[in-house]
Structures are given as C-alpha cells and as structure tokens.
Design a protein around this motif. Structure first.
Motif, PDB file in Angstrom:
ATOM      1  N   THR A  40     -73.279 -38.691  28.567  1.00  0.00           N
ATOM      2  CA  THR A  40     -74.697 -38.110  28.862  1.00  0.00           C
ATOM      3  C   THR A  40     -74.768 -36.956  27.849  1.00  0.00           C
ATOM      4  OG1 THR A  40     -74.321 -38.509  31.263  1.00  0.00           O
ATOM      5  CG2 THR A  40     -75.884 -37.061  30.798  1.00  0.00           C
ATOM      6  N   TYR A  41     -76.329 -36.810  27.624  1.00  0.00           N
ATOM      7  CA  TYR A  41     -76.508 -36.007  26.447  1.00  0.00           C
ATOM      8  C   TYR A  41     -77.458 -35.111  27.386  1.00  0.00           C
ATOM      9  CZ  TYR A  41     -73.981 -39.115  23.571  1.00  0.00           C
ATOM     10  OH  TYR A  41     -73.106 -40.043  23.112  1.00  0.00           O
ATOM     11  N   GLY A  42     -77.466 -33.677  27.091  1.00  0.00           N
ATOM     12  CA  GLY A  42     -78.458 -32.652  27.734  1.00  0.00           C
ATOM     13  C   GLY A  42     -78.211 -32.778  29.166  1.00  0.00           C
ATOM     14  N   SER A  43     -79.107 -32.508  30.191  1.00  0.00           N
ATOM     15  CA  SER A  43     -78.926 -32.372  31.589  1.00  0.00           C
ATOM     16  C   SER A  43     -78.210 -33.779  32.125  1.00  0.00           C
ATOM     17  CB  SER A  43     -80.196 -32.287  32.420  1.00  0.00           C
ATOM     18  OG  SER A  43     -80.646 -30.796  31.851  1.00  0.00           O
ATOM     19  N   ALA A  44     -77.490 -33.712  33.034  1.00  0.00           N
ATOM     20  CA  ALA A  44     -77.064 -34.717  33.884  1.00  0.00           C
ATOM     21  C   ALA A  44     -78.321 -35.756  34.525  1.00  0.00           C
ATOM     22  CB  ALA A  44     -76.308 -34.567  35.281  1.00  0.00           C
ATOM     23  N   LYS A 101     -88.182 -36.733  22.232  1.00  0.00           N
ATOM     24  CA  LYS A 101     -87.696 -35.544  21.580  1.00  0.00           C
ATOM     25  C   LYS A 101     -86.867 -35.071  22.730  1.00  0.00           C
ATOM     26  CE  LYS A 101     -90.543 -33.310  18.570  1.00  0.00           C
ATOM     27  NZ  LYS A 101     -91.680 -32.429  18.241  1.00  0.00           N
ATOM     28  N   MET A 102     -85.963 -33.908  22.477  1.00  0.00           N
ATOM     29  CA  MET A 102     -85.203 -33.428  23.580  1.00  0.00           C
ATOM     30  C   MET A 102     -85.679 -32.185  23.839  1.00  0.00           C
ATOM     31  SD  MET A 102     -83.341 -35.758  22.509  1.00  0.00           S
ATOM     32  CE  MET A 102     -82.728 -36.739  21.249  1.00  0.00           C
ATOM     33  N   LYS A 103     -85.982 -32.040  24.999  1.00  0.00           N
ATOM     34  CA  LYS A 103     -86.551 -30.561  25.830  1.00  0.00           C
ATOM     35  C   LYS A 103     -86.072 -29.378  25.182  1.00  0.00           C
ATOM     36  CE  LYS A 103     -88.148 -28.325  29.567  1.00  0.00           C
ATOM     37  NZ  LYS A 103     -88.134 -27.973  31.073  1.00  0.00           N
ATOM     38  N   ASP A 104     -87.069 -28.692  24.745  1.00  0.00           N
ATOM     39  CA  ASP A 104     -86.536 -27.334  24.060  1.00  0.00           C
ATOM     40  C   ASP A 104     -85.488 -27.366  22.827  1.00  0.00           C
ATOM     41  OD1 ASP A 104     -88.212 -26.000  25.979  1.00  0.00           O
ATOM     42  OD2 ASP A 104     -86.567 -25.829  27.301  1.00  0.00           O
ATOM     43  N   TYR A 105     -85.433 -28.650  22.336  1.00  0.00           N
ATOM     44  CA  TYR A 105     -84.354 -28.689  21.148  1.00  0.00           C
ATOM     45  C   TYR A 105     -83.138 -28.485  21.480  1.00  0.00           C
ATOM     46  CZ  TYR A 105     -84.391 -29.401  16.001  1.00  0.00           C
ATOM     47  OH  TYR A 105     -84.001 -29.692  14.775  1.00  0.00           O
ATOM     48  N   LEU A 113     -75.861 -43.929  18.914  1.00  0.00           N
ATOM     49  CA  LEU A 113     -76.711 -44.157  20.108  1.00  0.00           C
ATOM     50  C   LEU A 113     -77.628 -45.405  19.810  1.00  0.00           C
ATOM     51  CD1 LEU A 113     -76.897 -43.421  23.053  1.00  0.00           C
ATOM     52  CD2 LEU A 113     -78.650 -41.823  22.309  1.00  0.00           C
ATOM     53  N   LYS A 114     -77.851 -45.719  18.399  1.00  0.00           N
ATOM     54  CA  LYS A 114     -78.616 -46.796  17.864  1.00  0.00           C
ATOM     55  C   LYS A 114     -78.358 -47.994  18.383  1.00  0.00           C
ATOM     56  CE  LYS A 114     -80.583 -46.331  13.862  1.00  0.00           C
ATOM     57  NZ  LYS A 114     -80.693 -46.808  12.367  1.00  0.00           N
ATOM     58  N   GLY A 115     -79.001 -48.928  19.209  1.00  0.00           N
ATOM     59  CA  GLY A 115     -78.646 -50.173  19.602  1.00  0.00           C
ATOM     60  C   GLY A 115     -78.211 -50.129  20.938  1.00  0.00           C
ATOM     61  N   LYS A 116     -78.055 -49.066  21.668  1.00  0.00           N
ATOM     62  CA  LYS A 116     -77.637 -48.796  23.009  1.00  0.00           C
ATOM     63  C   LYS A 116     -78.771 -48.614  24.134  1.00  0.00           C
ATOM     64  CE  LYS A 116     -73.296 -48.485  21.388  1.00  0.00           C
ATOM     65  NZ  LYS A 116     -72.351 -47.365  21.441  1.00  0.00           N
ATOM     66  N   ASN A 117     -78.256 -49.261  25.260  1.00  0.00           N
ATOM     67  CA  ASN A 117     -79.286 -49.029  26.257  1.00  0.00           C
ATOM     68  C   ASN A 117     -79.192 -47.753  27.166  1.00  0.00           C
ATOM     69  OD1 ASN A 117     -80.584 -51.605  26.350  1.00  0.00           O
ATOM     70  ND2 ASN A 117     -78.695 -52.352  27.083  1.00  0.00           N
ATOM     71  N   VAL A 118     -80.071 -47.148  27.359  1.00  0.00           N
ATOM     72  CA  VAL A 118     -80.254 -45.726  27.942  1.00  0.00           C
ATOM     73  C   VAL A 118     -81.174 -45.541  28.986  1.00  0.00           C
ATOM     74  CG1 VAL A 118     -79.295 -44.485  25.610  1.00  0.00           C
ATOM     75  CG2 VAL A 118     -81.710 -44.626  26.199  1.00  0.00           C
ATOM     76  N   VAL A 119     -80.761 -44.282  29.778  1.00  0.00           N
ATOM     77  CA  VAL A 119     -81.720 -44.081  30.859  1.00  0.00           C
ATOM     78  C   VAL A 119     -81.977 -42.759  30.392  1.00  0.00           C
ATOM     79  CG1 VAL A 119     -82.264 -43.211  33.264  1.00  0.00           C
ATOM     80  CG2 VAL A 119     -80.792 -45.440  32.828  1.00  0.00           C
ATOM     81  N   LEU A 120     -83.346 -42.291  30.423  1.00  0.00           N
ATOM     82  CA  LEU A 120     -83.963 -41.066  29.835  1.00  0.00           C
ATOM     83  C   LEU A 120     -84.705 -40.566  31.215  1.00  0.00           C
ATOM     84  CD1 LEU A 120     -86.238 -42.421  26.917  1.00  0.00           C
ATOM     85  CD2 LEU A 120     -84.023 -41.324  26.866  1.00  0.00           C
ATOM     86  N   GLU A 121     -84.416 -39.402  31.185  1.00  0.00           N
ATOM     87  CA  GLU A 121     -85.073 -38.427  32.390  1.00  0.00           C
ATOM     88  C   GLU A 121     -86.035 -37.164  31.905  1.00  0.00           C
ATOM     89  OE1 GLU A 121     -82.117 -38.697  36.482  1.00  0.00           O
ATOM     90  OE2 GLU A 121     -82.304 -36.971  35.316  1.00  0.00           O
ATOM     91  N   GLY A 122     -87.110 -37.190  31.989  1.00  0.00           N
ATOM     92  CA  GLY A 122     -87.953 -36.410  31.536  1.00  0.00           C
ATOM     93  C   GLY A 122     -89.536 -36.376  31.680  1.00  0.00           C
ATOM     94  N   THR A 123     -90.337 -36.049  30.795  1.00  0.00           N
ATOM     95  CA  THR A 123     -91.739 -36.204  30.997  1.00  0.00           C
ATOM     96  C   THR A 123     -92.226 -36.925  29.878  1.00  0.00           C
ATOM     97  OG1 THR A 123     -91.775 -33.988  31.954  1.00  0.00           O
ATOM     98  CG2 THR A 123     -93.973 -34.866  30.895  1.00  0.00           C
ATOM     99  N   ARG A 159     -95.282 -40.547  24.065  1.00  0.00           N
ATOM    100  CA  ARG A 159     -94.078 -39.546  23.941  1.00  0.00           C
ATOM    101  C   ARG A 159     -93.305 -38.931  24.857  1.00  0.00           C
ATOM    102  NH1 ARG A 159     -95.629 -37.375  18.553  1.00  0.00           N
ATOM    103  NH2 ARG A 159     -93.503 -36.258  18.674  1.00  0.00           N
ATOM    104  N   PHE A 160     -92.090 -38.913  24.673  1.00  0.00           N
ATOM    105  CA  PHE A 160     -91.217 -38.594  25.770  1.00  0.00           C
ATOM    106  C   PHE A 160     -90.562 -37.263  25.407  1.00  0.00           C
ATOM    107  CE2 PHE A 160     -87.913 -38.925  28.838  1.00  0.00           C
ATOM    108  CZ  PHE A 160     -88.520 -39.678  30.014  1.00  0.00           C
ATOM    109  N   VAL A 161     -90.474 -36.335  26.457  1.00  0.00           N
ATOM    110  CA  VAL A 161     -89.467 -35.209  26.324  1.00  0.00           C
ATOM    111  C   VAL A 161     -88.508 -35.286  27.276  1.00  0.00           C
ATOM    112  CG1 VAL A 161     -89.268 -32.438  26.221  1.00  0.00           C
ATOM    113  CG2 VAL A 161     -91.476 -33.779  25.407  1.00  0.00           C
ATOM    114  N   ALA A 162     -87.281 -35.535  26.782  1.00  0.00           N
ATOM    115  CA  ALA A 162     -85.868 -35.847  27.682  1.00  0.00           C
ATOM    116  C   ALA A 162     -85.410 -34.698  28.009  1.00  0.00           C
ATOM    117  CB  ALA A 162     -84.982 -36.846  26.860  1.00  0.00           C
ATOM    118  N   ASN A 163     -85.028 -34.454  29.221  1.00  0.00           N
ATOM    119  CA  ASN A 163     -83.948 -33.263  29.775  1.00  0.00           C
ATOM    120  C   ASN A 163     -82.695 -34.032  29.548  1.00  0.00           C
ATOM    121  OD1 ASN A 163     -86.467 -32.097  30.636  1.00  0.00           O
ATOM    122  ND2 ASN A 163     -86.340 -32.993  32.692  1.00  0.00           N
TER     123      ASN A 163
END
Length: 169
Positions: A40-44, A101-105, A113-123, A159-163
């Motif tokens: 996990t990267y960023g918030s849980a 993009k990542m929230k608040d950098y 991470l390229k080629g991997k499946n992910v779940v993004l949470e955000g806006t 455009r997605f801003v990920a938490n």
C-alpha cells in the motif's frame, strides 16, 4: 576568547558545507520496491471490495456533474513517473488511459508498479489538461521527442487524486 569564537564559527561553517553537500548528492527518484500484492502507498485502502471499474467511473462522472469524491477504482497501471513516482496512468476498458496524482504530493510509488493491478481510493473528475501540462508529463515519462511534439491540443480526461493505492491481484 576571540580565538574560541573564530574556531566555533569555522566549525559551524565546515559542518554546514558538509551537510549541504550530503543532501545535494542524494538521488531523487521513485521509491524502491517490487510493488507486490498487498503493498500500500499513501493512506490505507479500506474499500477494496467496493472498487468499481474504470468504465463505471466514467459513467458516474458523466452523471454526477464531472466529480466523484471518496471513490475506489480498480485498474491496471500502464505508466509511472520515472523521475519521482509522483504520478501514474491507469488503463481504461477502451484502451485509453486516465491520469492519477497523489493527494498533496504526500507519497510516491515505485516504477515496479507498472503493469500491476491496483485499487485507488480518492477523488475523480473530468478535467481539461493543457498542452503544456501534457508535454510536461510526457517528458517525465521519457517519451520520444516526436511524441512530445505531436501534442498540439488540450485534452479532456479523467483525473484522479489518490489518497491511497493498494496492489491487488
């Protein structure tokens, strides 16, 4: 007494220069890591089971006035910023991509991470991206100059801003 003051000033100056050189020599780049399932990267990421497809996100954005907050989306990473890991792209069902993009950098992701499946949470929102901004990201991705020069019009896109981002199967 003057000698001690001069000696102290010299010591402070030398240590300042030593630390300044140390920080300027640090390599700036994406974090290391293999991006394995569960990382996990960023918030849980807490709503993995509620994640929607990119296609459903696109339909939701059209219905909900171009912006959806607190959404979880599952997709495949197609590109990661080579410079810092500060953005990535997700493949859509129609083989286009949307930008993340990542929230608040506040966090970065490894290029693994390229080629991997992910779940993004955000806006998510629909946004027009300028020519200059598109070219900037193409340069970050180390695209060929001909591809960068071919960018000549603004582009409306998701455009997605990920938490938070989690690697999944």
């Amino acid at each position: 007494m003057k000698f001690k003051a001069i000696l102290f000033a010299a010591a402070v100056s030398i240590s300042t220069l030593a630390f300044a050189q140390e920080t300027s020599q640090k390599k700036v780049g994406p974090p290391s890591g293999n991006a394995i399932v569960g990382d996990t990267y960023g918030s849980a990421v807490t709503s993995e089971s509620k994640a929607i497809t990119v296609d459903k996100l696109s339909k939701k954005l059209k219905k909900d006035n171009k912006k959806v907050e607190n959404v979880a989306v599952k997709g495949k990473v197609t590109d990661v910023c080579e410079k810092k890991g500060c953005w990535l792209t997700i493949q859509t069902e129609d083989n286009s991509q949307f930008f993340v993009k990542m929230k608040d950098y506040a966090f970065f992701v490894p290029t693994a991470l390229k080629g991997k499946n992910v779940v993004l949470e955000g806006t998510a929102e629909r946004k027009v991206t300028s020519i200059d901004e598109q070219k900037h990201y193409a340069e970050d991705a180390k695209k060929p100059q001909a591809e960068i020069d071919a960018i000549t019009t603004p582009k409306e896109e998701i455009r997605f801003v990920a938490n938070g981002i989690k690697v999944v199967n």
